[in-house]
Design a protein around this motif. Structure first.
Motif, mmCIF file in Angstrom:
data_model
loop_
_atom_site.group_PDB
_atom_site.id
_atom_site.type_symbol
_atom_site.label_atom_id
_atom_site.label_comp_id
_atom_site.label_asym_id
_atom_site.label_seq_id
_atom_site.Cartn_x
_atom_site.Cartn_y
_atom_site.Cartn_z
ATOM 1 N N PRO A 136 -24.145 -52.134 3.839
ATOM 2 C CA PRO A 136 -25.035 -50.985 3.954
ATOM 3 C C PRO A 136 -24.258 -49.696 4.160
ATOM 4 C CG PRO A 136 -24.957 -52.169 6.029
ATOM 5 C CD PRO A 136 -24.166 -52.985 5.056
ATOM 6 N N TRP A 137 -24.792 -48.610 3.607
ATOM 7 C CA TRP A 137 -24.186 -47.303 3.846
ATOM 8 C C TRP A 137 -24.668 -46.806 5.196
ATOM 9 C CZ3 TRP A 137 -25.866 -42.295 4.720
ATOM 10 C CH2 TRP A 137 -24.861 -41.321 4.661
ATOM 11 N N ARG A 138 -23.743 -46.321 6.025
ATOM 12 C CA ARG A 138 -24.093 -45.923 7.390
ATOM 13 C C ARG A 138 -23.966 -44.410 7.552
ATOM 14 N NH1 ARG A 138 -21.868 -51.033 7.803
ATOM 15 N NH2 ARG A 138 -23.067 -52.469 9.108
ATOM 16 N N ALA A 139 -25.000 -43.808 8.089
ATOM 17 C CA ALA A 139 -25.042 -42.360 8.267
ATOM 18 C C ALA A 139 -24.403 -41.958 9.585
ATOM 19 C CB ALA A 139 -26.486 -41.872 8.229
ATOM 20 N N LEU A 140 -23.812 -40.767 9.610
ATOM 21 C CA LEU A 140 -23.368 -40.194 10.879
ATOM 22 C C LEU A 140 -24.572 -39.750 11.685
ATOM 23 C CD1 LEU A 140 -20.420 -37.954 9.601
ATOM 24 C CD2 LEU A 140 -20.230 -40.115 10.843
ATOM 25 N N THR A 141 -25.564 -39.209 10.990
ATOM 26 C CA THR A 141 -26.804 -38.791 11.632
ATOM 27 C C THR A 141 -27.979 -39.288 10.795
ATOM 28 O OG1 THR A 141 -26.483 -36.661 10.509
ATOM 29 C CG2 THR A 141 -25.983 -36.736 12.855
ATOM 30 N N PRO A 142 -28.654 -40.352 11.229
ATOM 31 C CA PRO A 142 -29.890 -40.756 10.543
ATOM 32 C C PRO A 142 -30.877 -39.590 10.513
ATOM 33 C CG PRO A 142 -29.197 -42.425 12.121
ATOM 34 C CD PRO A 142 -28.320 -41.233 12.358
ATOM 35 N N LEU A 143 -31.838 -39.658 9.620
ATOM 36 C CA LEU A 143 -32.701 -38.509 9.334
ATOM 37 C C LEU A 143 -33.326 -37.908 10.589
ATOM 38 C CD1 LEU A 143 -34.010 -36.629 7.312
ATOM 39 C CD2 LEU A 143 -35.849 -38.319 7.031
ATOM 40 N N LYS A 144 -33.866 -38.724 11.467
ATOM 41 C CA LYS A 144 -34.530 -38.184 12.656
ATOM 42 C C LYS A 144 -33.561 -37.355 13.497
ATOM 43 C CE LYS A 144 -37.424 -39.551 16.585
ATOM 44 N NZ LYS A 144 -38.070 -40.709 17.292
ATOM 45 N N GLN A 145 -32.340 -37.854 13.671
ATOM 46 C CA GLN A 145 -31.340 -37.115 14.442
ATOM 47 C C GLN A 145 -30.905 -35.859 13.694
ATOM 48 O OE1 GLN A 145 -27.691 -39.261 15.156
ATOM 49 N NE2 GLN A 145 -26.947 -37.792 16.669
ATOM 50 N N LYS A 146 -30.752 -35.966 12.360
ATOM 51 C CA LYS A 146 -30.361 -34.811 11.564
ATOM 52 C C LYS A 146 -31.381 -33.684 11.712
ATOM 53 C CE LYS A 146 -29.109 -35.555 7.254
ATOM 54 N NZ LYS A 146 -29.187 -35.740 5.771
ATOM 55 N N VAL A 147 -32.660 -34.025 11.616
ATOM 56 C CA VAL A 147 -33.714 -33.014 11.720
ATOM 57 C C VAL A 147 -33.694 -32.364 13.104
ATOM 58 C CG1 VAL A 147 -36.212 -32.645 11.730
ATOM 59 C CG2 VAL A 147 -35.170 -34.074 9.967
ATOM 60 N N ALA A 148 -33.478 -33.173 14.137
ATOM 61 C CA ALA A 148 -33.432 -32.628 15.501
ATOM 62 C C ALA A 148 -32.272 -31.652 15.660
ATOM 63 C CB ALA A 148 -33.326 -33.764 16.511
ATOM 64 N N LEU A 149 -31.108 -32.004 15.116
ATOM 65 C CA LEU A 149 -29.943 -31.123 15.212
ATOM 66 C C LEU A 149 -30.161 -29.836 14.418
ATOM 67 C CD1 LEU A 149 -27.143 -33.820 14.865
ATOM 68 C CD2 LEU A 149 -27.579 -32.416 16.897
ATOM 69 N N LEU A 150 -30.766 -29.949 13.243
ATOM 70 C CA LEU A 150 -31.049 -28.755 12.445
ATOM 71 C C LEU A 150 -32.044 -27.855 13.169
ATOM 72 C CD1 LEU A 150 -31.292 -30.376 8.897
ATOM 73 C CD2 LEU A 150 -29.470 -28.884 9.728
ATOM 74 N N GLY A 151 -33.008 -28.469 13.830
ATOM 75 C CA GLY A 151 -33.980 -27.686 14.582
ATOM 76 C C GLY A 151 -33.334 -26.866 15.677
ATOM 77 N N LYS A 152 -32.319 -27.426 16.328
ATOM 78 C CA LYS A 152 -31.614 -26.702 17.386
ATOM 79 C C LYS A 152 -30.862 -25.493 16.837
ATOM 80 C CE LYS A 152 -30.992 -30.667 20.495
ATOM 81 N NZ LYS A 152 -30.015 -31.567 21.148
ATOM 82 N N LEU A 153 -30.561 -25.527 15.534
ATOM 83 C CA LEU A 153 -29.855 -24.415 14.890
ATOM 84 C C LEU A 153 -30.819 -23.373 14.332
ATOM 85 C CD1 LEU A 153 -27.078 -26.454 13.035
ATOM 86 C CD2 LEU A 153 -26.776 -25.029 15.080
ATOM 87 N N GLY A 154 -32.114 -23.572 14.563
ATOM 88 C CA GLY A 154 -33.091 -22.576 14.127
ATOM 89 C C GLY A 154 -33.781 -22.874 12.819
ATOM 90 N N VAL A 155 -33.670 -24.097 12.307
ATOM 91 C CA VAL A 155 -34.331 -24.466 11.049
ATOM 92 C C VAL A 155 -35.811 -24.720 11.317
ATOM 93 C CG1 VAL A 155 -34.445 -26.187 9.208
ATOM 94 C CG2 VAL A 155 -32.216 -25.389 10.054
ATOM 95 N N ASP A 156 -36.666 -24.078 10.527
ATOM 96 C CA ASP A 156 -38.111 -24.207 10.711
ATOM 97 C C ASP A 156 -38.693 -25.417 10.005
ATOM 98 O OD1 ASP A 156 -38.681 -21.638 12.178
ATOM 99 O OD2 ASP A 156 -37.729 -20.822 10.384
ATOM 100 N N ARG A 157 -38.154 -25.747 8.839
ATOM 101 C CA ARG A 157 -38.677 -26.909 8.121
ATOM 102 C C ARG A 157 -37.563 -27.556 7.296
ATOM 103 N NH1 ARG A 157 -41.197 -22.403 5.406
ATOM 104 N NH2 ARG A 157 -42.756 -22.515 7.060
ATOM 105 N N VAL A 158 -37.697 -28.856 7.074
ATOM 106 C CA VAL A 158 -36.719 -29.623 6.302
ATOM 107 C C VAL A 158 -37.447 -30.331 5.172
ATOM 108 C CG1 VAL A 158 -35.080 -31.551 6.333
ATOM 109 C CG2 VAL A 158 -35.197 -29.976 8.293
#
Length: 316
Positions: free
Chosen positions: A72-94
């Motif tokens: 399996p290909w393994r992510a550094l940040t699965p989608l839920k974590q990625k979205v949370a990190l982007l949100g902390k940077l000021g992203v409104d929508r993904v």
């Protein structure tokens, strides 16, 4: 809270919840320092234009679409974590765009017309080496202004802004570092400790008999665990952050051929927490896995590991 939308090509503009926005493009696995530079540049554009900031990312990992990859290909940040990190940077929508053969075959002009314009992008920001559309054509950031035809602004974030120590920060290099146990390098490139998550499950309870009780963590196979070894960690558990040391290995002292397990000895903690969802921050590599001659030798090493872990926390 950051809004999340899963979209598929061809996009249906009647169903897209979009309005004029600034769009940052990229896969952003890890949301590392280079990715953060792209998001910050896009946020600056969004603030300047008075528009919300959106991210256009993809699923699955692009390499799986273009060539054979080990699974399996393994992510550094699965989608839920990625979205949370982007949100902390000021992203409104993904927007998570399903990367398929038909999307990958789009001429770059069509990608602009059928994706970026339908998302009502007023400015598009990406790393200088980001690619989109059919790869054998000039589907790069250098040619995007030509395809945009002044309908939106284009900003390519240059290599110097995506680099540390004159080397471009890259997700693949972080994955290699983690595989070799180098969580310190991963932390430097991510700008934070690498984090995995999982549930507390039952193990053999052997650690308790040794005087080092552990929690055993079941980790989803999509997440990138560091390589086999012993590490300094902190664990987010039941609303608390607890220090500890972790072993990723096969417990070779007592039995050969065991599957890889994650066992964590938490400091100053002795509660039953089976079923709890936890996040593990991988802070520092201590040593590799060793087959000891017996329990006494293992206990002596665990005492040293604990001392070294406590020294790390004291220094950091």
């Amino acid at each position: 809270m950051t809004e999340l939308y899963h979209i598929h090509y061809p996009l249906d503009d009647n169903q897209l919840p979009v309005r004029p926005q600034v769009l940052a493009m990229g896969f952003f696995d890890g949301v590392h320092l280079g990715h953060q530079a792209v998001i910050k540049a896009a946020k600056k554009q969004a603030d300047k234009l008075g528009l919300p900031l959106a991210v256009l990312t993809y699923t699955p990992y692009p390499g799986l679409v273009f060539e054979k990859q080990p699974l399996p290909w393994r992510a550094l940040t699965p989608l839920k974590q990625k979205v949370a990190l982007l949100g902390k940077l000021g992203v409104d929508r993904v927007y998570v765009l399903n990367l398929t053969s038909s999307l990958a075959a789009l001429p770059p002009e069509d990608f602009v017309e059928q994706v970026l314009l339908l998302l009502q992008a007023k400015a598009v920001v990406a790393g200088y080496d980001h690619l989109y559309g059919r790869q054998e054509e000039q589907a790069d950031m250098a040619h995007l202004p030509e395809y945009a035809k002044s309908r939106f602004l284009v900003e390519a974030v240059q290599k110097t802004a995506l680099s540390t120590d004159e080397s471009k920060v890259a997700s693949r290099d972080i994955r290699r570092a983690l595989a070799s146990g180098d969580v310190d390098m991963a932390k430097q490139s991510l700008g934070r400790p690498h984090q995995t998550s999982g549930y507390v499950v039952h193990g053999d309870a052997r650690g308790r008999t040794l005087g080092f009780p552990t929690i055993n963590i079941w980790t989803n196979e999509e997440e990138s665990l560091p390589g086999i070894g012993v590490y300094v960690v902190s664990v987010q558990l039941a609303g608390r952050l607890v220090q500890g040391m972790a072993s990723i290995g096969r417990n070779v002292t007592f039995e050969k051929g065991r599957p890889v397990t994650v066992e964590i000895n938490l400091f100053d903690f002795d509660e039953a927490v089976y079923g709890e969802f936890v996040r593990v921050n991988w802070l520092h590599y201590l040593r590799g896995e060793v087959a000891f001659t017996g329990a006494e030798a293992l206990i002596e090493q665990l005492k040293k590991d604990r001392q070294n872990s406590l020294a790390y926390f004291k220094e950091n």
